[in-house]
Design an enzyme around this catalytic site. Structure first.
Site, short mmCIF file in Angstrom:
data_model
loop_
_atom_site.label_atom_id
_atom_site.label_comp_id
_atom_site.label_asym_id
_atom_site.label_seq_id
_atom_site.Cartn_x
_atom_site.Cartn_y
_atom_site.Cartn_z
N ASP A 10 -0.42 20.30 -3.01
CA ASP A 10 0.70 21.06 -2.41
C ASP A 10 1.36 22.04 -3.39
O ASP A 10 1.98 21.61 -4.37
CB ASP A 10 1.78 20.10 -1.89
CG ASP A 10 1.23 19.02 -0.96
OD1 ASP A 10 0.18 18.43 -1.28
OD2 ASP A 10 1.88 18.76 0.06
N ASN A 42 3.83 23.81 1.66
CA ASN A 42 5.17 24.05 1.09
C ASN A 42 5.24 25.39 0.35
O ASN A 42 6.09 25.58 -0.52
CB ASN A 42 5.54 22.93 0.11
CG ASN A 42 5.38 21.56 0.70
OD1 ASN A 42 4.44 20.85 0.37
ND2 ASN A 42 6.28 21.18 1.58
N ASN A 69 2.10 18.53 7.46
CA ASN A 69 3.17 18.44 8.44
C ASN A 69 4.16 19.59 8.36
O ASN A 69 4.84 19.90 9.33
CB ASN A 69 3.90 17.10 8.29
CG ASN A 69 4.28 16.81 6.86
OD1 ASN A 69 3.44 16.83 5.98
ND2 ASN A 69 5.55 16.55 6.62
N HIS A 70 4.26 20.26 7.20
CA HIS A 70 5.21 21.37 7.05
C HIS A 70 4.60 22.75 7.31
O HIS A 70 5.28 23.77 7.18
CB HIS A 70 5.82 21.37 5.65
CG HIS A 70 6.76 20.23 5.42
ND1 HIS A 70 7.91 20.06 6.16
CD2 HIS A 70 6.70 19.17 4.56
CE1 HIS A 70 8.53 18.97 5.76
NE2 HIS A 70 7.81 18.40 4.80
N HIS A 182 0.11 15.60 0.11
CA HIS A 182 1.37 15.31 0.83
C HIS A 182 2.43 14.62 -0.02
O HIS A 182 3.61 14.95 0.11
CB HIS A 182 1.12 14.49 2.11
CG HIS A 182 2.37 14.04 2.81
ND1 HIS A 182 3.22 14.92 3.45
CD2 HIS A 182 2.91 12.80 2.98
CE1 HIS A 182 4.22 14.23 3.99
NE2 HIS A 182 4.06 12.95 3.72
N HIS A 184 2.95 14.83 -3.24
CA HIS A 184 3.34 15.70 -4.36
C HIS A 184 3.31 14.97 -5.70
O HIS A 184 3.74 15.52 -6.71
CB HIS A 184 4.73 16.33 -4.17
CG HIS A 184 4.84 17.23 -2.98
ND1 HIS A 184 5.82 18.17 -2.86
CD2 HIS A 184 4.08 17.33 -1.86
CE1 HIS A 184 5.68 18.80 -1.70
NE2 HIS A 184 4.64 18.30 -1.07
#
Ligand SMILES: [Fe+2]
Ligand SMILES: [Fe+2]
Length: 270
Positions: A10, A42, A69-70, A182, A184
């Site tokens: 990410d 992100n 998901n983001h 996810h 991080h």
């Protein structure tokens, strides 16, 4: 014939983009990379993507973008997942309960090799409507693009370590790599599974180093102390970490034959 892939976890905000861009030329040379993939959920100030922030990474040498998901959080970026031109570069976990538009897999042709990039979401501690990544992988593996691919790379975007390891062994021998994203937070378990799948529970972030998953601790801690939610901020300058893996795939077997952990620190000045 072998094929070298660099994969980065990410990328969080401008500081993450700049740190990755600063490291990439040397890493591409060091690993003689054929393909560079990065998770970008992100990318735009911590939430989603924009055309400009994706262009920044393309210019830095990233070829393909995975998500999570983001991915759809930025209103400027959400339409890109329906855009034909961008869909030559973007995959998102379509089994995620909150998924909007996009594709879960993409066949890439690079340096005369066909590589299938797959993005799946874990079910544990995520959106309740997320469907099984195990079943989704089986579905994708049954398609003609999976048969056509010489190697398959899976970005498993998931929270739970146990679910990720179980998925790794489920996919072992079927795909070249299962790379977790996810959380991080980079895990120290990168390994080749017995049937030749490169695996790591979480690749870790490209983002601020002295942070809570990329965000300024001063803006995160109050959320744990009080009910009132505070917006997380991403520091713009300072030391960033770049976490990734370098995978060598045997194109004749579609299995990984090499796996190296990448962890670099970069001072981002402005
Ligand atoms: Fe993330
Ligand atoms: Fe995520």
């Amino acid at each position: 014939m072998t094929f070298n892939i660099l994969f980065f976890g990410d990328v969080v905000g401008a500081v993450g983009r700049k740190a990755l861009a600063a490291c990439l030329p040397e890493l591409r040379t060091q690993y003689a990379s054929d393909l560079v993939v990065a998770n970008v959920e992100n990318l735009a100030h911590g939430a989603g993507v924009t055309a400009q922030t994706l262009q920044d990474l393309l210019a830095a040498g990233v070829d393909v973008f995975t998500g999570g998901n983001h991915s759809w959080d930025n209103p400027l970026g959400a339409p890109l997942f329906e855009d034909e031109a961008w869909n030559t570069k973007l995959v998102v976990p379509m089994n995620y309960g909150g998924a909007k538009s996009g594709q879960a897999s993409l066949l890439i042709e690079k340096n005369s090799a066909k590589i299938l990039i797959v993005n799946l979401m874990g079910r544990m501690f995520t959106h309740p409507d997320t469907t099984s990544p195990f079943e989704k992988l089986s579905e994708i593996l049954a398609t003609s693009i999976a048969t056509e691919a010489q190697a398959i790379l899976v970005d498993l975007h998931a929270e739970a370590t146990g679910e990720k390891e179980a998925f790794g062994y489920f996919a072992d021998g079927k795909v070249a790599a299962v790379l977790g994203t996810h959380t991080h937070v980079a895990t120290a378990d990168a390994r080749l599974l017995p049937q030749g799948t490169a695996y790591v529970t979480d690749v870790g972030r490209c983002g601020f180093h002295q942070s809570v998953i990329g965000y300024d601790p001063k803006t995160v801690i109050p959320n744990f102390l009080a009910q009132n939610k505070q917006k997380y901020e991403i520091p713009r300058t300072g030391t960033a970490e770049v976490n990734g893996v370098a995978i060598t795939v045997d194109l004749d077997t579609g299995r990984a034959v090499g796996l190296d952990r990448i962890r670099k620190f970069v001072d981002v000045l402005a």
